[in-house]
Enzyme design. Structure first.
Site, PDB file in Angstrom:
ATOM      1  N   THR A 323      31.115  41.249  44.195  1.00  0.00           N
ATOM      2  CA  THR A 323      30.372  41.170  42.959  1.00  0.00           C
ATOM      3  C   THR A 323      30.476  40.001  42.255  1.00  0.00           C
ATOM      4  OG1 THR A 323      29.457  43.335  43.652  1.00  0.00           O
ATOM      5  CG2 THR A 323      29.454  42.744  41.365  1.00  0.00           C
ATOM      6  N   TRP A 326      30.210  36.555  44.082  1.00  0.00           N
ATOM      7  CA  TRP A 326      28.534  36.598  44.831  1.00  0.00           C
ATOM      8  C   TRP A 326      28.054  36.452  43.308  1.00  0.00           C
ATOM      9  CZ3 TRP A 326      24.891  37.648  42.242  1.00  0.00           C
ATOM     10  CH2 TRP A 326      23.310  37.861  42.647  1.00  0.00           C
ATOM     11  N   HIS A 327      28.410  36.567  41.953  1.00  0.00           N
ATOM     12  CA  HIS A 327      28.484  35.432  40.862  1.00  0.00           C
ATOM     13  C   HIS A 327      28.362  34.598  41.183  1.00  0.00           C
ATOM     14  CE1 HIS A 327      26.770  39.948  39.732  1.00  0.00           C
ATOM     15  NE2 HIS A 327      26.308  39.085  39.264  1.00  0.00           N
ATOM     16  N   GLY A 328      29.794  33.390  41.542  1.00  0.00           N
ATOM     17  CA  GLY A 328      30.152  32.357  40.868  1.00  0.00           C
ATOM     18  C   GLY A 328      31.292  31.857  41.371  1.00  0.00           C
ATOM     19  N   PHE A 484      23.133  31.414  39.913  1.00  0.00           N
ATOM     20  CA  PHE A 484      23.849  32.213  41.399  1.00  0.00           C
ATOM     21  C   PHE A 484      23.282  32.629  42.797  1.00  0.00           C
ATOM     22  CE2 PHE A 484      25.169  34.617  36.822  1.00  0.00           C
ATOM     23  CZ  PHE A 484      26.110  33.908  37.227  1.00  0.00           C
TER      24      PHE A 484
END
Length: 484
Positions: A323, A326-328, A484
């Site tokens: 998670t 995935w965001h950055g 993102f």
């Protein structure tokens, strides 16, 4: 094209009128029109990015058919591997290549080696994480025999590129959205009006709450060394409201826009700021992503075997690591995900697995004292974690945390100009009241239909529209999740 731009204010009515009054009698033409305007919508940023969506679309269209048509298990896995390679390969290159290059250089410099691999000149395509996960779920579900592939390329293209949720979600599943392209859509006045309500509320969240919070958040985070602990906490709290208003506002506009065209998208936020513990918060925050990871990562990990808290905790840490990344491509996001995983440790050890699944104060207008306490603790934990999300580096986040460990934490927040935030605080209070009143509905303004006095309803709508009209001319910013 931004939802809060003049371009979109012109684009949406034109598309709406053409959709319902020109191409509405022919389903194939209607779907083709959706695909074309979706490509126009996305190409408004960079025309070159359209090639990436087309590659994902054409790859998974043929891969899905081949997976379904072959009975050879090995071939199915090869075709699925091709889908994963193409989609995740593009995502890895555009989003993570420079991250890996930088960390590779730094890792070897520790041992005295002077590697100097130059960073690549890469522009991150808007929304690549969202549409990549959407199209991947299609091929994975076919592989698992949960859905059948579509042989209509136009339908599949419209599904992948559907403009309301293309660049920042919700991340739709094929089993929900794809069938809606295969049946004739009929215009329903009530559905369209409700869609407009949700768009209105999304614009309020973005323009009035999020963009106004951003002014104070940016100043506080950029000048943290000179500010008191209470002011830093004030900035972190405002950023929590900023990112919630920004991202859930986008989701509301996306879902409401889809409803104008006869489509139903999944709810992406279910009033997470009223959560009574962290697990409930994550069931209510960015639902389309958390359920994606649940179905395609967490459940398969459970099936691999292992029982007890150790294996549950392992799975939780893997889930939140993914998670975060995935965001950055930044260690701050990994640290943010890890901290949220740490929050689950007491829950796994001491609490019931089911946690809170109902609506807070379901049979009352007011929460109990216990619920207020639980909401407060959950909110503070979220605020502390969100500092990592906002910080540019781990060092900056650590300095922010250290700055909050001070006796000045018990003083009033202050810096020159903070007094101008009073109207914003009133707006946030009203915002939370409306969210509380509509917490049982799919979006907050739907709850206003329960007000018995029409004049009061009209007054609330008037004040919402007025506040949007006042603040829409102020400095606005891109939606945070576009990065993102």
């Amino acid at each position: 094209m931004l939802f809060n731009s003049l371009d979109f204010a012109v684009f949406l009515p034109l598309v709406f009128l053409f959709y319902w009054f020109v191409v509405n009698r022919n389903l194939k033409l209607q779907n083709l029109f959706v695909a074309i305007v979706s490509y126009i919508f996305y190409g408004w940023w960079e025309l070159e990015f359209l090639l990436l969506i087309f590659i994902s679309t054409i790859t998974d269209y043929f891969v899905g058919i081949r997976i379904f048509s072959t009975s050879n298990y090995l071939k199915k896995r090869v075709y699925l591997g091709l889908s994963l390679f193409v989609n995740l390969g593009m995502l890895a290159y555009f989003k993570y290549a420079n991250f890996f290059i930088t960390n590779f250089n730094e890792a070897f410099s520790i041992f005295g080696s002077n590697f100097n691999i130059h960073s690549l000149n890469i522009i991150l395509p808007v929304g690549i994480s969202f549409y990549t996960f959407q199209t991947l779920s299609y091929t994975i579900d076919i592989y698992k025999n949960k859905i059948r592939p579509t042989k209509d390329f136009i339908v599949f293209s419209a599904f992948v590129s559907f403009f309301p949720q293309l660049v920042a979600g919700p991340i739709e599943r094929a089993k929900n959205l794809l069938p809606q392209f295969k049946v004739k859509r009929e215009f329903r006045y009530e559905k369209a009006v409700d869609g407009l309500r949700q768009i209105l509320w999304g614009l309020f969240k973005k323009l009035v709450i999020a963009d106004n919070c951003a002014v104070y958040v940016n100043y506080i985070f950029e000048n943290q060394a000179d500010l008191s602990a209470s002011t830093l906490l004030f900035g972190a709290v405002l950023f929590t409201f900023q990112i919630y208003g920004d991202f859930s506002g986008y989701s509301d506009i996306a879902i409401g826009t889809a409803r104008l065209f006869g489509f139903d998208l999944m709810q992406n936020f279910a009033y997470p700021l009223f959560s009574r513990d962290i697990p409930e918060f994550w069931r209510r925050w960015h639902i389309s992503l958390t359920t994606w990871f649940r179905d395609y990562v967490y459940i398969p990990l459970i099936k691999l075997g292992g029982r007890g808290n150790f294996y549950r905790l392992r799975n939780i840490f893997i889930l939140f690591f993914l998670t975060g990344i995935w965001h950055g491509a930044n260690w701050t996001f990994i640290a943010w995900g890890t901290l949220n995983a740490v929050y689950f440790i007491p829950y796994l050890i001491f609490k019931n697995k089911k946690s809170h699944k109902g609506i807070v104060a379901e049979n009352s207008n007011f929460p109990s004292l216990k619920e207020v306490y639980n909401i407060f603790i959950s909110f503070i934990l979220s605020v502390l974690a969100i500092i990592l999300f906002r910080a540019q580096t781990i060092k900056e986040a650590w300095s922010f945390y250290l700055g909050m460990v001070d006796a000045s934490l018990f003083s009033m927040p202050y810096y020159r100009g903070i007094g101008y935030s009073r109207p914003l605080l009133i707006l946030i209070f009203v915002f939370m009241l409306i969210e509380w009143y509509g917490r049982k509905e799919s979006h907050a303004l739907a709850g206003l239909s329960n007000i018995k006095f029409p004049l009061m309803r009209k007054l609330i709508y008037f004040l919402i529209i007025l506040s949007i009209g006042v603040y829409m001319w102020a400095e606005t910013s891109d939606f945070i999740y576009f990065q993102f």
